[in-house]
Design an enzyme around this catalytic site. Sequence first.
Site, PDB file in Angstrom:
ATOM      1  N   HIS A  59     -37.570  18.489  13.940  1.00 32.75           N
ATOM      2  CA  HIS A  59     -37.088  19.427  14.786  1.00 32.75           C
ATOM      3  C   HIS A  59     -38.042  20.552  15.160  1.00 32.75           C
ATOM      4  CE1 HIS A  59     -34.784  22.707  16.319  1.00 32.75           C
ATOM      5  NE2 HIS A  59     -34.169  21.861  17.374  1.00 32.75           N
ATOM      6  N   HIS A  65     -27.752  13.651  18.943  1.00 35.86           N
ATOM      7  CA  HIS A  65     -28.805  14.687  18.718  1.00 35.86           C
ATOM      8  C   HIS A  65     -29.222  14.577  17.260  1.00 35.86           C
ATOM      9  CE1 HIS A  65     -29.199  18.950  17.943  1.00 35.86           C
ATOM     10  NE2 HIS A  65     -29.909  18.898  18.966  1.00 35.86           N
TER      11      HIS A  65
HETATM   12 CA    CA Z   1     -34.126  18.542  20.703  1.00 34.36          CA
END
Ligand code: CA
Length: 318
Positions: free
Chosen positions: A53, A11
Amino acid sequence: MAGKQQVVIAHRGASGYLPEHTLAAKVLAHEMGADFIEQDVVLTRDCEAIVLHDIYLDTVTNVVDVFPGRSRSDGRYYAIDFSLAEIRQLRVNERVDLETGQAVYPQRFPVGHSVFYIPTLAEEIELIQGLNKSRNRNVGIYPEIKSPAWHRGEGKDISQIVLDILDRHGYRGSDDNIFLQCFDADESRRLRGEFKTRLKLVQLIGDNQWNEAPTDFDQLRTAQGLAGVAEYAQAIGPGLNHLFDGMDATGKPIASTLVKSAHELGLKVHPYTMRVEEVPTFVGSFDHLLRYLFDEAQVDGIFTDFPDRAVSLLGERR
Ligand code: CA
């Protein structure tokens, strides 16, 4: 059925150890044996796809120092207001809370140490493909198209731009080593319908109060909603909380029907985000959480900031 079919998605890279979405974090994830490495994608003013992000620059870079006064009226610094050449001048730091100025995860990499930059999507793909060659591996990519409706409001079609980059790098078929993810269900349908992409698609599922996308996620999690998702996607990416419906009298979690319903429709389930700092109290430890997900909940993969921990656990049975 456990084992090989269950995948580890790094992630934002190995973001538990290095600042998120830096090439360093991606190299580490590759070395740790992640099956997929995630890219969140937003656009710059000159329509370059970068790996970041948020649509904002201020929580993970020194943009406030380098370009003072370039915020919008809400005080935020938007990537889309800067050219790639300008963004090249920024240094990436470990994520900070804008209210307090402190690290979001104080135990992680120190804020402001060393030097990191925001990569473009193309640069990151070249890195991963290069490492796949030099390390004789086949690590997949897992890009997310961020806020497509918002980008459209800014006059830019992010999906078109991302699909073109993926195609140029050889990602175009259903067997290619990629999952393409999005929260916005209308956009996911558009990827399959209007763009006719053959890539494997992941419908992310959020909580309605996040205002992440003009999508009713409560509806999406119903049997009818999931059946609709199965018309265009190969997987769902729910939040960890969506796998539970509270706890029983002994404090054990009660599994929701989400995984079972998704599997009956042929959808894989890749929940997010497993972090050592955010272990639900009922599971006790991070390793117990991973075991619960892989063995009891029977998920097909997980998003984690700590890919080494999940690879290690799965490695015992691969
Ligand atoms: Ca993502």
